[in-house]
Design a protein around this motif. Structure first.
Motif, PDB file in Angstrom:
ATOM      1  N   LYS A  46      15.256  -4.201   5.350  1.00 13.94           N
ATOM      2  CA  LYS A  46      14.607  -3.565   4.203  1.00 13.94           C
ATOM      3  C   LYS A  46      13.795  -2.345   4.620  1.00 13.94           C
ATOM      4  O   LYS A  46      12.996  -2.399   5.550  1.00 13.94           O
ATOM      5  CB  LYS A  46      13.709  -4.582   3.476  1.00 13.94           C
ATOM      6  CG  LYS A  46      14.506  -5.655   2.756  1.00 13.94           C
ATOM      7  CD  LYS A  46      13.638  -6.684   2.052  1.00 13.94           C
ATOM      8  CE  LYS A  46      14.517  -7.800   1.499  1.00 13.94           C
ATOM      9  NZ  LYS A  46      13.747  -8.845   0.813  1.00 13.94           N
TER      10      LYS A  46
ATOM     11  N   PRO B 205      11.532   0.748   2.546  1.00 13.54           N
ATOM     12  CA  PRO B 205      10.464   0.867   3.531  1.00 13.54           C
ATOM     13  C   PRO B 205      10.022  -0.469   4.149  1.00 13.54           C
ATOM     14  O   PRO B 205      10.281  -1.528   3.596  1.00 13.54           O
ATOM     15  CB  PRO B 205       9.301   1.469   2.708  1.00 13.54           C
ATOM     16  CG  PRO B 205       9.554   1.080   1.301  1.00 13.54           C
ATOM     17  CD  PRO B 205      11.056   1.041   1.177  1.00 13.54           C
ATOM     18  N   HIS B 206       9.399  -0.331   5.302  1.00 18.96           N
ATOM     19  CA  HIS B 206       8.666  -1.437   5.907  1.00 18.96           C
ATOM     20  C   HIS B 206       7.398  -1.558   5.069  1.00 18.96           C
ATOM     21  O   HIS B 206       6.516  -0.716   5.141  1.00 18.96           O
ATOM     22  CB  HIS B 206       8.351  -1.064   7.361  1.00 18.96           C
ATOM     23  CG  HIS B 206       7.375  -1.994   8.033  1.00 18.96           C
ATOM     24  ND1 HIS B 206       6.382  -1.522   8.875  1.00 18.96           N
ATOM     25  CD2 HIS B 206       7.241  -3.339   8.017  1.00 18.96           C
ATOM     26  CE1 HIS B 206       5.682  -2.556   9.331  1.00 18.96           C
ATOM     27  NE2 HIS B 206       6.180  -3.656   8.831  1.00 18.96           N
ATOM     28  N   MET B 207       7.346  -2.556   4.195  1.00 21.89           N
ATOM     29  CA  MET B 207       6.239  -2.668   3.253  1.00 21.89           C
ATOM     30  C   MET B 207       5.678  -4.062   3.262  1.00 21.89           C
ATOM     31  O   MET B 207       6.407  -5.026   3.071  1.00 21.89           O
ATOM     32  CB  MET B 207       6.704  -2.309   1.841  1.00 21.89           C
ATOM     33  CG  MET B 207       5.605  -2.442   0.801  1.00 21.89           C
ATOM     34  SD  MET B 207       6.062  -1.768  -0.797  1.00 21.89           S
ATOM     35  CE  MET B 207       7.187  -3.005  -1.382  1.00 21.89           C
ATOM     36  N   GLY B 208       4.380  -4.154   3.486  1.00 22.07           N
ATOM     37  CA  GLY B 208       3.712  -5.444   3.422  1.00 22.07           C
ATOM     38  C   GLY B 208       2.772  -5.643   4.601  1.00 22.07           C
ATOM     39  O   GLY B 208       2.472  -4.703   5.343  1.00 22.07           O
ATOM     40  N   TRP B 209       2.350  -6.894   4.767  1.00 24.65           N
ATOM     41  CA  TRP B 209       1.374  -7.237   5.797  1.00 24.65           C
ATOM     42  C   TRP B 209       2.110  -7.609   7.081  1.00 24.65           C
ATOM     43  O   TRP B 209       2.943  -8.503   7.074  1.00 24.65           O
ATOM     44  CB  TRP B 209       0.522  -8.415   5.341  1.00 24.65           C
ATOM     45  CG  TRP B 209      -0.355  -8.087   4.181  1.00 24.65           C
ATOM     46  CD1 TRP B 209      -0.018  -8.176   2.863  1.00 24.65           C
ATOM     47  CD2 TRP B 209      -1.700  -7.616   4.223  1.00 24.65           C
ATOM     48  NE1 TRP B 209      -1.089  -7.789   2.090  1.00 24.65           N
ATOM     49  CE2 TRP B 209      -2.128  -7.445   2.893  1.00 24.65           C
ATOM     50  CE3 TRP B 209      -2.595  -7.327   5.265  1.00 24.65           C
ATOM     51  CZ2 TRP B 209      -3.404  -6.994   2.565  1.00 24.65           C
ATOM     52  CZ3 TRP B 209      -3.864  -6.876   4.938  1.00 24.65           C
ATOM     53  CH2 TRP B 209      -4.261  -6.716   3.603  1.00 24.65           C
ATOM     54  N   ASN B 210       1.786  -6.895   8.150  1.00 28.72           N
ATOM     55  CA  ASN B 210       2.401  -7.207   9.428  1.00 28.72           C
ATOM     56  C   ASN B 210       1.317  -7.268  10.497  1.00 28.72           C
ATOM     57  O   ASN B 210       0.240  -6.703  10.347  1.00 28.72           O
ATOM     58  CB  ASN B 210       3.477  -6.172   9.767  1.00 28.72           C
ATOM     59  CG  ASN B 210       4.607  -6.782  10.581  1.00 28.72           C
ATOM     60  OD1 ASN B 210       4.419  -7.782  11.281  1.00 28.72           O
ATOM     61  ND2 ASN B 210       5.777  -6.169  10.508  1.00 28.72           N
TER      62      ASN B 210
ATOM     63  N   HIS C 246      -3.304  -9.167  10.739  1.00 30.44           N
ATOM     64  CA  HIS C 246      -2.380  -8.459   9.852  1.00 30.44           C
ATOM     65  C   HIS C 246      -3.032  -7.252   9.172  1.00 30.44           C
ATOM     66  O   HIS C 246      -4.189  -7.310   8.780  1.00 30.44           O
ATOM     67  CB  HIS C 246      -1.865  -9.398   8.761  1.00 30.44           C
ATOM     68  CG  HIS C 246      -0.857 -10.384   9.241  1.00 30.44           C
ATOM     69  ND1 HIS C 246      -1.207 -11.562   9.838  1.00 30.44           N
ATOM     70  CD2 HIS C 246       0.496 -10.355   9.210  1.00 30.44           C
ATOM     71  CE1 HIS C 246      -0.102 -12.241  10.168  1.00 30.44           C
ATOM     72  NE2 HIS C 246       0.940 -11.519   9.799  1.00 30.44           N
TER      73      HIS C 246
ATOM     74  N   TYR D  17      -1.824  -3.715   6.384  1.00 33.61           N
ATOM     75  CA  TYR D  17      -0.857  -3.398   5.329  1.00 33.61           C
ATOM     76  C   TYR D  17      -0.117  -2.085   5.586  1.00 33.61           C
ATOM     77  O   TYR D  17      -0.725  -1.019   5.656  1.00 33.61           O
ATOM     78  CB  TYR D  17      -1.577  -3.335   3.979  1.00 33.61           C
ATOM     79  CG  TYR D  17      -0.628  -3.216   2.815  1.00 33.61           C
ATOM     80  CD1 TYR D  17       0.055  -4.329   2.336  1.00 33.61           C
ATOM     81  CD2 TYR D  17      -0.400  -1.987   2.204  1.00 33.61           C
ATOM     82  CE1 TYR D  17       0.941  -4.219   1.269  1.00 33.61           C
ATOM     83  CE2 TYR D  17       0.482  -1.876   1.137  1.00 33.61           C
ATOM     84  CZ  TYR D  17       1.145  -2.994   0.679  1.00 33.61           C
ATOM     85  OH  TYR D  17       2.018  -2.891  -0.366  1.00 33.61           O
TER      86      TYR D  17
ATOM     87  N   VAL E 189       3.142   0.630   4.562  1.00 32.17           N
ATOM     88  CA  VAL E 189       4.177   1.115   3.627  1.00 32.17           C
ATOM     89  C   VAL E 189       4.733   2.392   4.227  1.00 32.17           C
ATOM     90  O   VAL E 189       4.085   3.436   4.191  1.00 32.17           O
ATOM     91  CB  VAL E 189       3.613   1.510   2.240  1.00 32.17           C
ATOM     92  CG1 VAL E 189       4.758   1.864   1.301  1.00 32.17           C
ATOM     93  CG2 VAL E 189       2.765   0.422   1.629  1.00 32.17           C
TER      94      VAL E 189
ATOM     95  N   ASP F 134       5.715  -5.574  14.932  1.00 27.17           N
ATOM     96  CA  ASP F 134       7.133  -5.854  15.122  1.00 27.17           C
ATOM     97  C   ASP F 134       7.856  -5.785  13.788  1.00 27.17           C
ATOM     98  O   ASP F 134       7.606  -6.593  12.893  1.00 27.17           O
ATOM     99  CB  ASP F 134       7.298  -7.244  15.751  1.00 27.17           C
ATOM    100  CG  ASP F 134       8.771  -7.590  15.927  1.00 27.17           C
ATOM    101  OD1 ASP F 134       9.545  -6.679  16.266  1.00 27.17           O
ATOM    102  OD2 ASP F 134       9.143  -8.761  15.708  1.00 27.17           O
ATOM    103  N   TYR F 135       8.736  -4.821  13.643  1.00 25.70           N
ATOM    104  CA  TYR F 135       9.608  -4.789  12.472  1.00 25.70           C
ATOM    105  C   TYR F 135      10.999  -4.407  12.966  1.00 25.70           C
ATOM    106  O   TYR F 135      11.364  -3.241  13.001  1.00 25.70           O
ATOM    107  CB  TYR F 135       9.093  -3.801  11.419  1.00 25.70           C
ATOM    108  CG  TYR F 135       9.814  -3.949  10.084  1.00 25.70           C
ATOM    109  CD1 TYR F 135       9.728  -5.131   9.360  1.00 25.70           C
ATOM    110  CD2 TYR F 135      10.583  -2.911   9.569  1.00 25.70           C
ATOM    111  CE1 TYR F 135      10.397  -5.283   8.151  1.00 25.70           C
ATOM    112  CE2 TYR F 135      11.255  -3.062   8.355  1.00 25.70           C
ATOM    113  CZ  TYR F 135      11.158  -4.250   7.653  1.00 25.70           C
ATOM    114  OH  TYR F 135      11.819  -4.398   6.460  1.00 25.70           O
TER     115      TYR F 135
ATOM    116  N   LYS G 100      -6.629  -0.512   2.905  1.00 31.22           N
ATOM    117  CA  LYS G 100      -5.945  -1.516   2.084  1.00 31.22           C
ATOM    118  C   LYS G 100      -5.636  -2.752   2.907  1.00 31.22           C
ATOM    119  O   LYS G 100      -4.758  -3.530   2.554  1.00 31.22           O
ATOM    120  CB  LYS G 100      -4.618  -0.943   1.554  1.00 31.22           C
ATOM    121  CG  LYS G 100      -4.778   0.209   0.592  1.00 31.22           C
ATOM    122  CD  LYS G 100      -5.196  -0.277  -0.779  1.00 31.22           C
ATOM    123  CE  LYS G 100      -5.483   0.891  -1.704  1.00 31.22           C
ATOM    124  NZ  LYS G 100      -5.967   0.415  -3.017  1.00 31.22           N
ATOM    125  N   SER G 101      -6.300  -2.899   4.041  1.00 28.61           N
ATOM    126  CA  SER G 101      -5.919  -3.946   4.991  1.00 28.61           C
ATOM    127  C   SER G 101      -7.012  -4.982   5.200  1.00 28.61           C
ATOM    128  O   SER G 101      -7.202  -5.489   6.310  1.00 28.61           O
ATOM    129  CB  SER G 101      -5.535  -3.322   6.329  1.00 28.61           C
ATOM    130  OG  SER G 101      -4.336  -2.583   6.200  1.00 28.61           O
ATOM    131  N   GLY G 102      -7.721  -5.307   4.125  1.00 29.92           N
ATOM    132  CA  GLY G 102      -8.687  -6.391   4.199  1.00 29.92           C
ATOM    133  C   GLY G 102      -9.777  -6.140   5.216  1.00 29.92           C
ATOM    134  O   GLY G 102     -10.113  -4.991   5.538  1.00 29.92           O
TER     135      GLY G 102
END
Lengths: 252, 210
Positions: B115, B117-122, B140, B142, B144, B162-163, B185-187
């Motif tokens: 997938k 874009p690489h989108m989400g928490w990593n 983790h 965030y 995008v 790692d993606y 946006k990363s807590g």
């Protein structure tokens, strides 16, 4: 590897949270910004605001809610409800939202998806789909207008089309499961996840913390959304995440 | 109070990042004024949009030179998301484009059957010691993005995620730093990373003021 996301949804009408929320630790339980901030602190990975205001004034109030929320919380959030033009999207994104949810307007005018994606990027465009099983077809049908209107459109065809048009993500609500608390609709979520390559947020039916692991492992969902169970403190986000960790699901 | 220039080059939403800076006890100046940028204690180059458009706009407004001059002053500079990518020599988004050239390396598109874009928490994996990571543990954040940076100098790579491959997440060389994810946006971890950056700009080690 991406973590699975837990997303509380807040229904907002005329700038106030709808549904009787009763949090002792909030000064103003009806303030969407306070509730959003609480969910942020509790470990929510993202938030969804659904604006159900019917009036122009109510929608104008939502912009202010978005602006205040963006200044308060430290996680991404989506705003949906009544958005039918890219200029509406622009106003909300400029106020600080990360993503826009579109539902009925996208069904009536699918070009809204491609226009939005071209103008703001696919990652901003979340297509929300309300689906119900149609026994005559043996598959799911798309409903619009808050689930009141059947469209005659097959859900699996619609989600593929939405992806082709540039949707960055799907917010999939099962009308059959919604409100039952019997768990997410695994068959629908699996069918949709297998039909598209974009992330799928499963919604409708969460009643126990085990339900999230089920929809991630067995149905390929990337995120699970719930409203009531979090609002009424039937479980906390931390409890859901602890359960997922115990089950070996990657969470933040 | 430290003043942080949030460089406004007409793309994207700067509200969240400037609010985050204010919450951490600094003054955020959203600006495209060269003198104001140069006199700030620290600068943030944000970014949403395409590499080529962003560089064209930076050049048109003279902000490419202002950013380079700021970097040369030795004061801390942080590129976020596309802003991090712009720090490198070259990007390939919609054709090859020259970047700011503050860090050696290129920015390329993700390629593969996964997938985008690489989108989400990593999850961040720390690779080098850095003041940005002081007191922090891996966790983790965030992301995008559809393009990722390949630093030419391994020592510039501070953290990866790692993606489907190791993906550049935090870079730094002296006062020039960048984060591919959105710290605002990363807590809590995102805010702590931002706080560590602001500390380099002279901000006190105060806690989150919200």
């Amino acid at each position: 590897m991406l973590a699975k996301r837990i997303i509380p949804c807040l229904d907002v009408k005329d700038g106030r949270v709808v549904k009787g929320v009763n949090f002792v630790n909030l000064r103003d339980a009806g303030d969407p910004v306070e509730l959003a901030s609480l969910y942020d602190r509790e470990g929510a990975d993202e938030l969804v605001f659904l604006d159900i205001s019917a009036s122009v004034e109510g929608r104008a109030t939502m912009i202010e809610v978005v602006r205040r929320t963006a200044g308060e919380i430290t996680i991404p959030f989506t705003v949906g409800g009544g958005i039918s033009q890219t200029d509406d999207m622009k106003r909300i994104l400029r106020a600080g939202a990360d993503k826009i949810g579109i539902n009925t307007a996208a069904v009536l005018n699918p070009q809204l998806i491609s226009d939005g994606a071209r103008r703001f990027g696919s990652q901003c465009i979340v297509v929300a789909v309300d689906a119900r099983f149609n026994p005559e077809w043996g598959e799911w049908e798309v409903y619009t207008h808050g689930g009141r209107k059947p469209t005659g459109q097959r859900a699996l065809e619609w989600v593929r089309r939405a992806e082709q048009l540039g949707a960055g993500e799907l917010l999939l609500t099962s009308m059959d499961a919604d409100g039952t608390k019997d768990g997410f609709d695994l068959a629908l979520t699996r069918a949709v996840s297998q039909s598209v390559g974009i992330p799928v947020i499963a919604s409708g039916g969460a009643g126990r913390k085990e339900h999230f692991g089920e929809v991630f492992r067995e149905a390929g969902a990337d995120a699970g959304l719930a409203a009531t169970i979090f609002h009424y403190k039937e479980m906390t986000i931390a409890e859901v995440k602890d359960e997922l960790r115990r089950e070996g699901v990657a969470v933040r | 109070m430290s003043a942080i220039a949030v460089i406004d080059y007409g793309l994207g939403n700067l509200h969240s990042v400037s609010k985050a800076v204010e919450r951490l006890g600094c003054e955020a100046l959203v600006t495209s004024d060269l003198a104001e940028i140069l006199s700030a204690d620290g600068a943030i180059l944000p970014g949403v949009g395409a590499f080529g458009d962003a560089m064209a706009f930076l050049r048109e407004t003279g902000m490419d030179e202002a950013t380079r001059a700021f970097a040369a002053s030795g004061k801390p500079l942080l590129g976020i998301c596309l802003g991090m990518q712009l720090l490198f020599d070259e990007g390939e988004e919609h054709g090859p484009h020259q970047g700011l050239g503050l860090l050696p390396g290129r920015v390329v598109r993700f390629r593969g059957e996964y997938k985008i874009p690489h989108m989400g928490w990593n999850r961040l994996q720390f690779r080098q010691e850095s003041p940005l990571l002081e007191g922090l543990e891996e966790g983790h954040v965030y992301f995008v993005h559809s393009y990722h940076a390949l630093p030419a100098e391994p020592l510039d790579l501070i953290a990866v995620t790692d993606y489907h491959q190791p993906v550049t997440a935090i870079v730094g060389r002296g006062n020039v730093t960048g984060m591919q994810f959105h710290p605002e946006k990363s807590g809590e971890l995102g805010m702590s990373l931002l706080r560590n950056f602001l500390r380099l700009a002279g901000a006190p080690a105060a806690s989150d003021n919200r």
